[in-house]
Design an enzyme around this catalytic site. Sequence first.
Site: not given
Ligand code: ADP
Length: 325
Positions: A192, A195, A110
């Site tokens: 990965k 969002k 980040k």
């Molecule tokens: P993002 O990175 O998409 O903004 P968050 O950081 O808010 O998502 O993550 C919310 C939950 O979803 C956490 O438990 C995170 O580990 C899980 N998570 C986020 N991206 C993935 C992914 N690509 N595959 C599996 N789990 C994920």
Amino acid sequence: MRILSGIQPTGDIHIGNYLGALRQWISLQDKNECIFFVADLHSLTVPYDPKTLQKSIIEKIISYVAAGLDPEKSAIFVQSQIKEHTELCWLLNTVCPVGELERMTQYKEKAKKFKNNINAGLLDYPVLMAADILLYKADAVPVGKDQTQHVELARTLARKFNQKFGKTFIEPADVLPKMGAKIMSLIDPKKKMSKTDAPQSYISLFEEPESIQKKIMSATTDSGKNIKYDLVKKAGITNLLTIYSLLENKPIKEIEKKFKNKGYSEFKKSLIKVVIDFLKPFRKKQKELATREVYIKEILSRGKNKAQSIAQTTIQEVKEKMGLI
Ligand code: ADP
Ligand code: TRP
């Protein structure tokens, strides 16, 4: 067991969040004491629009329930409404070595992505997350793979605090799904699904069928034409196979067999159908809940009351142990 987890209100909840985190929450809520929240304080560490934050928070609560969280079984609330999260964060800061925070993968990523906004909150993010978990003395934290390093820090801080001030906290375990702990981006299968990346890279839980079709048809695949699970040589197809397998509840081998001697296009068309069918009830429930403002407020108020009583008890204990009371 007491289970706790949260998701930030940034962006739309996608199938990665669902398969990595939410799906586990839903299956854990039957036999455990569950606490789930929207991590709004965490989302302030990256650029955001204060005008849309409230809407985004409520949308996440709706998403949780639409995806299958049952407010009768799980406490659901908004992190910033319980002030003890930030209070415990400060107290834990005083036992957390800065070096532990500087080596965090998410912080490094980040800091690179938001070069002009490397604020102290971004570095301190994992301590707030440790506070979220330890405040409720959670036994287990269901998350995707990208969050395991943060849960490990929560264990480290629990241990350090206990050594210094006497046994207070439980060392929480992370709970990862066997498959789906890291769903990859549709446009870059080496990254990965997230969002906060371009919308073509993810499928939202409430995505419309036409849009699902477009995104899957243009998902990056690999050279060659076999539908084969191979993390190194065929990262794109492997990611799509994983999604197929988890949503259809069929082993990868069976899907490989089904598409033997068939091309990417046929496989993708079938996957489109699987995804659309799987997400259909989610869309329906979401639309219904979006009109039930009073019900959503009620869920949050009940969740808050439950969370608050646990949080206040822990903070009292922590302050006593630290000599503040
Ligand atoms: P993002 O990175 O998409 O903004 P968050 O950081 O808010 O998502 O993550 C919310 C939950 O979803 C956490 O438990 C995170 O580990 C899980 N998570 C986020 N991206 C993935 C992914 N690509 N595959 C599996 N789990 C994920
Ligand atoms: N940092 C987590 C994420 O980005 C969200 C989160 C905040 C969380 N506090 C938590 C997850 C406590 C589990 C437990 O996904």
